[in-house]
Structure formats: C-alpha cells, structure tokens
Motif scaffolding. Structure first.
Motif, mmCIF file in Angstrom:
data_model
loop_
_atom_site.group_PDB
_atom_site.id
_atom_site.type_symbol
_atom_site.label_atom_id
_atom_site.label_comp_id
_atom_site.label_asym_id
_atom_site.label_seq_id
_atom_site.Cartn_x
_atom_site.Cartn_y
_atom_site.Cartn_z
ATOM 1 N N TYR A 37 10.399 0.744 0.519
ATOM 2 C CA TYR A 37 11.600 0.630 -0.292
ATOM 3 C C TYR A 37 12.566 1.782 -0.067
ATOM 4 O O TYR A 37 13.781 1.611 -0.207
ATOM 5 N N GLY A 38 12.024 2.941 0.276
ATOM 6 C CA GLY A 38 12.916 4.039 0.615
ATOM 7 C C GLY A 38 13.708 3.735 1.880
ATOM 8 O O GLY A 38 14.926 3.960 1.937
ATOM 9 N N LEU A 39 13.018 3.198 2.906
ATOM 10 C CA LEU A 39 13.698 2.835 4.148
ATOM 11 C C LEU A 39 14.683 1.696 3.909
ATOM 12 O O LEU A 39 15.811 1.711 4.419
ATOM 13 N N LEU A 40 14.275 0.700 3.115
ATOM 14 C CA LEU A 40 15.150 -0.430 2.839
ATOM 15 C C LEU A 40 16.404 0.010 2.094
ATOM 16 O O LEU A 40 17.507 -0.475 2.377
ATOM 17 N N ALA A 41 16.256 0.928 1.152
ATOM 18 C CA ALA A 41 17.415 1.407 0.403
ATOM 19 C C ALA A 41 18.399 2.130 1.323
ATOM 20 O O ALA A 41 19.617 1.884 1.270
ATOM 21 N N GLU A 42 17.899 3.012 2.166
ATOM 22 C CA GLU A 42 18.774 3.717 3.099
ATOM 23 C C GLU A 42 19.462 2.739 4.043
ATOM 24 O O GLU A 42 20.663 2.862 4.341
ATOM 25 N N ASP A 43 18.701 1.758 4.531
ATOM 26 C CA ASP A 43 19.259 0.760 5.429
ATOM 27 C C ASP A 43 20.338 -0.063 4.733
ATOM 28 O O ASP A 43 21.397 -0.342 5.302
ATOM 29 N N SER A 44 20.098 -0.441 3.481
ATOM 30 C CA SER A 44 21.051 -1.257 2.738
ATOM 31 C C SER A 44 22.353 -0.505 2.492
ATOM 32 O O SER A 44 23.449 -1.071 2.627
ATOM 33 N N VAL A 45 22.243 0.756 2.116
ATOM 34 C CA VAL A 45 23.447 1.554 1.877
ATOM 35 C C VAL A 45 24.256 1.681 3.159
ATOM 36 O O VAL A 45 25.495 1.592 3.150
ATOM 37 N N ARG A 46 23.566 1.836 4.275
ATOM 38 C CA ARG A 46 24.286 1.920 5.546
ATOM 39 C C ARG A 46 24.976 0.599 5.872
ATOM 40 O O ARG A 46 26.095 0.584 6.393
ATOM 41 N N THR B 138 0.802 -1.222 0.000
ATOM 42 C CA THR B 138 0.000 0.000 0.000
ATOM 43 C C THR B 138 0.836 1.274 0.000
ATOM 44 O O THR B 138 0.371 2.328 -0.443
ATOM 45 N N ASP B 139 2.062 1.189 0.521
ATOM 46 C CA ASP B 139 2.919 2.369 0.589
ATOM 47 C C ASP B 139 4.352 1.968 0.244
ATOM 48 O O ASP B 139 5.251 1.979 1.092
ATOM 49 N N PRO B 140 4.598 1.605 -1.026
ATOM 50 C CA PRO B 140 5.930 1.124 -1.393
ATOM 51 C C PRO B 140 7.025 2.158 -1.199
ATOM 52 O O PRO B 140 8.171 1.797 -0.927
ATOM 53 N N ASP B 141 6.700 3.449 -1.327
ATOM 54 C CA ASP B 141 7.725 4.474 -1.134
ATOM 55 C C ASP B 141 8.307 4.395 0.278
ATOM 56 O O ASP B 141 9.517 4.531 0.470
ATOM 57 N N ARG B 142 7.446 4.174 1.254
ATOM 58 C CA ARG B 142 7.917 4.093 2.640
ATOM 59 C C ARG B 142 8.827 2.893 2.838
ATOM 60 O O ARG B 142 9.932 3.018 3.377
ATOM 61 N N SER C 142 11.682 4.378 -13.103
ATOM 62 C CA SER C 142 10.833 5.559 -13.029
ATOM 63 C C SER C 142 9.838 5.483 -11.891
ATOM 64 O O SER C 142 9.259 6.489 -11.502
ATOM 65 N N ALA C 143 9.642 4.313 -11.322
ATOM 66 C CA ALA C 143 8.708 4.171 -10.206
ATOM 67 C C ALA C 143 9.128 4.996 -9.003
ATOM 68 O O ALA C 143 8.301 5.409 -8.204
#
Length: 274
Positions: free
Chosen positions: A41-50, A35-39, A95-96
């Motif tokens: 995947y955005g958190l997962l991306a930041e976590d992964s980079v860290r 329902t809220d993929p931005d929340r 683009s998503a």
C-alpha cells in the motif's frame, strides 16, 4: 508554452512513467499484500500520487480521498503538497498506517458530507466495487469537485482475475459459490462478501455512466497497472473486463477552465468503446 504543447508534454511524461518495470514492481508488491501490507500500500500510494500529478498540479490543492481506509494515501498526497482529506466509514482505519485521524471525515461515499464544488481533486482507489450503487458514488464525486477539477477513480472489475478478491479465481464459478468455498477452507467468511461488501462492477457500465454524465469530460480510460503500450485493451469490450485487471478513469469536471488544467489524451474523443 501552448495548451496543446502542454498536453503533448503531459502525455509523454505519463508514458515515460508507465513502464514495464513499474508494472512488475507493483505486481511483486501485490503478491505480499496480505503478509506485508506496508510494502504494497505504501508503493501503491506513491504510484497513485504520481499518476494524479501527471494530470494536474497537487501543491496547494484540496484532495478528497473517498474510501481512504488506512492512511497510506494521506502521507503520499501530503508529501506532494496537497491538502488531503480522507473519508471512510471507519476513520479508525487511518491508524493502520500511523496516520492521525485529525481532519478525516467519517461518512458514506454515496452521500458525501462535503459541499458542492468543494474540492480540487476527488480521488478513489479500489472502492467502487465495494459500493452497491457505484453510479451514485460517482455522481457524488462529480458534485463535490469544482469546475475544472479532476476525478481519479479506479476499481477492480468483477471479471478481472482478482475480481473476487480473496475468493479469486473461484468467483468465475459464481460469487456465492466462491464465498462458500472460502469459508469451508478457512473456517471464516471472507472480508469481501459477494453482494454484501463486494459487487460485480464492470468497465463497460462505468464508461456508459461517464458518457452519459453531463458534468464531466473523459481525460483517460486505461488499465491502471499496465505499461503505457498495454492501454489499448480498454478499447475491446468484453476482453477488457478480464485483462485490464484494474481500471482507471480520469475525468475533468466541466465548467470554467482554470490555468494548467489537464489535456485530453488519445483515448478520448469517442474512441473508447462504451
């Protein structure tokens, strides 16, 4: 500072980061993935980079994201100063997340259109279970990583509670049965179709591949989303397939060692059961 001290400092920093609060935040975001993929995947991306930055410096490094999909990871890696290149069968998926497709590659993870030893970091998040020949994809990631570079690969094991993805937990009764049940209930086939776009990948098989690959050294093998004190589950064959939820393998490409390379952790050196 000695290499041994740098290694100990790195392990301590990773432990401080891998807290129970971080695990809870990731799980809560996962609950709204649909329902809220931005929340999520955005958190997962930041976590992964860290996480990646806990093993190697990223500023100025070339990162290849195998199976980049929507461009959340692109934004996070570039914010860390990395030269990010995403690869996906459909680059339009970037683009998503509002990312430009410029500089992205279209191709297969099992036949990477990248020169040998061409990248500093080969990264893949939750892609391996969607590849019919995961060992081939791993071999390709090893090939394109320069000596001393880092490989960061995570995936959802088939026997994980989320192993069937949107058909879970019915995949425990069989992938075909879970697929048919999903289609009856929703009127459409699942995106992740058993043995078509989703394959029964295991932690044990991936660790055996790593042990037998002459071109890599295991730096870490851990449950990706667990707090640091939960990493012991990877030492338990069978049990780890269920309770790890998501498995993370961190490897170093063997060869000439550059300055500032990652150090081995306490879960390596033959103490992870293969």
């Amino acid at each position: 500072m000695s290499a041994a001290h740098e290694g100990a400092a790195g392990r301590a920093a990773r432990r401080r980061y891998a807290t129970l609060g971080r695990s809870v935040a990731l799980f809560r975001a996962f609950l709204v993935e649909q329902t809220d993929p931005d929340r999520f995947y955005g958190l997962l991306a930041e976590d992964s980079v860290r996480q990646v930055a806990g093993y190697t410096a990223l500023a100025g490094r070339t990162v290849l994201d195998v199976g980049g999909g929507p461009g959340y990871f692109a934004a996070a890696f570039r914010a860390a100063g990395a030269h990010y290149v995403g690869l996906d069968p459909d680059v339009g998926d970037f683009s998503a997340a509002g990312e430009s497709v410029a500089g992205m590659l279209r191709g297969s993870g099992t036949a990477l259109p990248v020169r040998t030893a061409g990248v500093d970091v080969a990264f893949s998040s939750n892609v391996l279970e969607h590849v019919p020949t995961p060992e081939r994809m791993l071999d390709e990631m090893v090939r394109v990583t320069r000596p001393g570079g880092l490989l960061f690969v995570s995936f959802t094991p088939w026997l994980s509670p989320w192993g069937g993805h949107e058909t879970a937990p019915w995949h425990y009764l069989g992938g075909d049965r879970a697929r048919r049940r999903y289609q009856r209930r929703t009127g459409r086939p699942p995106k992740n179709r058993y043995r078509e776009t989703l394959f029964p990948t295991s932690i044990g098989a991936t660790l055996r591949w790593a042990r037998g690959c002459a071109g890599v050294e295991v730096l870490d093998a851990l449950p990706r989303y667990h707090p640091w004190w939960g990493r012991w589950v990877i030492r338990l064959p069978g049990i780890r397939e269920v309770v790890a939820w998501n498995f993370l393998l961190v490897l170093r490409r063997t060869g000439t060692e550059p300055a500032g390379a990652a150090e081995k952790t306490e879960l390596t050196g033959g103490r992870v059961a293969m």
